[in-house]
Design a protein around this motif. Structure first.
Motif, mmCIF file in Angstrom:
data_model
loop_
_atom_site.group_PDB
_atom_site.id
_atom_site.type_symbol
_atom_site.label_atom_id
_atom_site.label_comp_id
_atom_site.label_asym_id
_atom_site.label_seq_id
_atom_site.Cartn_x
_atom_site.Cartn_y
_atom_site.Cartn_z
ATOM 1 N N LYS A 91 0.965 -1.113 0.030
ATOM 2 C CA LYS A 91 -0.133 0.058 -0.074
ATOM 3 C C LYS A 91 0.820 1.368 -0.111
ATOM 4 N N GLN A 92 1.942 1.156 0.846
ATOM 5 C CA GLN A 92 2.851 2.368 0.718
ATOM 6 C C GLN A 92 3.417 2.413 -0.616
ATOM 7 N N ALA A 93 3.908 1.503 -1.263
ATOM 8 C CA ALA A 93 4.418 1.546 -2.622
ATOM 9 C C ALA A 93 3.214 2.131 -3.664
ATOM 10 N N LEU A 94 2.031 1.724 -3.502
ATOM 11 C CA LEU A 94 1.104 2.647 -4.379
ATOM 12 C C LEU A 94 0.994 4.003 -4.001
ATOM 13 N N GLU A 95 0.983 4.464 -2.792
ATOM 14 C CA GLU A 95 1.056 5.796 -2.242
ATOM 15 C C GLU A 95 2.276 6.375 -2.921
ATOM 16 N N ASP A 96 3.297 5.821 -2.894
ATOM 17 C CA ASP A 96 4.862 6.498 -3.382
ATOM 18 C C ASP A 96 4.725 6.592 -4.858
ATOM 19 N N GLU A 145 -6.548 6.276 1.540
ATOM 20 C CA GLU A 145 -5.041 6.492 0.411
ATOM 21 C C GLU A 145 -5.112 5.622 -0.577
ATOM 22 N N ILE A 146 -5.762 4.629 -0.734
ATOM 23 C CA ILE A 146 -5.938 3.989 -2.075
ATOM 24 C C ILE A 146 -6.955 4.699 -3.064
ATOM 25 N N GLY A 147 -7.989 5.198 -2.685
ATOM 26 C CA GLY A 147 -8.548 5.746 -3.550
ATOM 27 C C GLY A 147 -8.105 7.091 -4.257
ATOM 28 N N LEU A 148 -7.321 7.970 -3.355
ATOM 29 C CA LEU A 148 -6.808 9.228 -3.610
ATOM 30 C C LEU A 148 -5.610 8.664 -4.302
ATOM 31 N N ALA A 175 -2.717 14.152 7.451
ATOM 32 C CA ALA A 175 -1.420 14.437 7.272
ATOM 33 C C ALA A 175 -0.862 13.431 5.890
ATOM 34 N N GLU A 176 -1.299 11.962 6.367
ATOM 35 C CA GLU A 176 -0.737 11.028 5.191
ATOM 36 C C GLU A 176 -1.064 11.249 3.882
ATOM 37 N N LEU A 177 -2.369 11.580 3.553
ATOM 38 C CA LEU A 177 -3.062 11.868 2.343
ATOM 39 C C LEU A 177 -2.411 13.074 1.666
ATOM 40 N N CYS A 178 -2.248 14.140 2.639
ATOM 41 C CA CYS A 178 -1.530 15.207 2.142
ATOM 42 C C CYS A 178 0.104 15.070 1.642
#
Length: 458
Positions: A91-96, A145-148, A175-178
């Motif tokens: 999930k962190q990889a997707l966010e990155d 986090e996934i949708g964003l 904060a994480e979404l930002c």
């Protein structure tokens, strides 16, 4: 959809390349083998009830050019034509990857949060900006986090503005979404009592929502509800520009001379040195606030006020948000998507805007109120009685407190039920042609079933 070279995937995710496949780049990002496209990178997300590692073979069979995994053994049997990256957290990889892609664009990114109205406000902002710009926006209410991340990954070379909705249930989540989205403009609609069971107080909810404003750059812009003291205070220590909106006090963007009519709301929008008439085919004061927030964003980004007028007049919210249904001559306002005390009160006032022989409420439990749940349900029932309705049907154990609040404050027709089916049956006996009914409750109560049950008579 975003494309990445194999080297960019490694740099963005800090993943270990276990196997270099045939392709030098991927043409998209997928987390679902049902919709994966040839040449995508497949990210094997894991959750409480699913594990994408179980679908790696399917992803490769459907043409994945690369996969990102957190279970090293899962990559052992994959074809050598596919690149395999190992990371600690997929999930962190997707966010990155989403953040890496977002930073390719020098365009306004608008983050929208708040206890109520954030989806409608996001959709209004998108509608207004789309009259001038190519807009990338959150679909429906995919605001975690996934949708964003998937929204940001859908940015293309045509994108001129991005609008993202930001949801939260605790500290640090906004904060994480930002961190992922790097917003340049932040919109906060209000601070209510949803999630108070998790955060403990409205002040804490405000602190969590305020993470959006804290994350904005010094040259960014905060657009804040000036009538909500919790929201207005978020601008006190913000180094960038603050734009407030409201109807009660002097704000940068003001809604004046508000008139509530049958199925419509009209007001004058005053902003800077201009004023113009607005018509909404929507009910209730909360939609005025959402429209003022959207207008502030649109005017700041240069949308002509005449385009704003037309876009707001044409705007319709997505399903189960104040949808008016005709059921055997009974007007049913289906506002069943979700509920909390503030949105309940807003819906009550919207219902009273509609003319009818009688006005009835069918209300289900409100979740995530924690130790305050009995008190807040009681107070909601009291508000319903004070506003004045002809009858109330409740569904669920928590709404017994709501029923008590209504009954003890003067409402005489109060019926308590344990299921949507029972509530629909009681409503079929109570409501007659020409009457108006509100159906509302938290999403898990599935109150959306009631209009259908009323249609079929089941």
């Amino acid at each position: 959809m975003a494309s990445f070279t194999i080297d960019e995937i490694g740099r963005a995710t800090k993943g270990e390349l276990l196997q270099k496949g045939k392709a030098n780049y991927v043409s998209g990002v997928s987390t679902d083998t049902r919709t994966i496209q040839d040449g995508d990178v497949f990210i094997a997300l894991k959750g409480d009830n699913f594990d994408g590692h179980h679908f790696l073979t399917t992803a490769c069979e459907k043409g994945a050019g690369a996969v990102i995994i957190s279970d090293k053994e899962a990559g052992n049997s994959l074809p050598d034509t596919v690149s395999v990256f190992l990371v600690a957290d997929t999930k962190q990889a997707l966010e990155d990857l989403a953040h890496f892609h977002r930073m390719r664009f020098h365009v306004p990114v608008i983050g929208v949060t708040g206890s109520n109205g954030k989806t409608t406000t996001k959709d209004m902002i998108t509608a207004l900006l789309s009259t001038r710009f190519h807009v990338c926006a959150t679909q429906k209410n995919f605001n975690n986090e996934i949708g964003l991340s998937m929204t940001l990954l859908s940015m293309t070379e045509k994108t001129e503005v991005t609008v993202v909705e930001m949801g939260m249930r605790g500290f640090g989540q906004i904060a994480e979404l930002c961190r992922i989205a790097s917003p340049t403009i932040g919109v906060v609609t209000n601070v209510g009592t949803s999630h108070i069971g998790i955060l403990g107080s409205q002040a804490n909810i405000a602190k969590a929502k305020g993470e959006l404003i804290e994350a904005l750059p010094a040259d960014g812009m905060a657009i804040l509800n000036g009538d909500d003291p919790y929201v207005k205070a978020m601008g006190n220590h913000f180094a960038g520009k603050v734009i407030t909106y409201g109807t009660k006090e002097h704000s940068t963007v003001m809604g004046k001379d508000i008139h509530y009519e049958e199925s419509q709301t009209r007001y004058t929008c005053a902003m800077f040195d201009e004023a113009y008439k607005i018509k909404l085919n929507l009910l209730g004061p909360h939609n005025v606030y959402d429209a003022l927030a959207a207008t502030a964003v649109a005017r700041i980004l240069g949308v002509d006020y005449r385009k704003i007028q037309k876009a707001l007049a044409d705007f319709q919210p997505i399903g189960q948000r104040q949808t008016i249904l005709d059921v055997h001559g009974i007007s049913v306002m289906d506002d069943s998507y979700n509920a909390n005390p503030l949105s309940m009160e807003m819906a009550f006032r919207s219902l009273k805007q509609l003319p009818g022989k009688h006005h009835y409420l069918v209300l289900g439990d409100m979740g995530e109120l924690g130790a305050f749940e009995e008190q807040l349900h009681y107070e909601t029932g009291k508000k319903a009685a004070n506003i004045g309705f002809d009858g109330l049907i409740t569904v669920g154990p928590l709404c017994r407190h709501l029923a008590r609040g209504a009954r003890e404050n003067g409402m005489t027709t109060v019926i308590e039920t344990d299921s949507c089916e029972e509530a629909a049956k009681e409503l079929s006996h109570l409501a007659k042609p020409g009457d108006i009914v509100l159906v509302k409750g938290s999403h898990y109560m599935h109150m959306e079933k009631i209009p259908g049950l009323l249609v079929t008579g089941d």
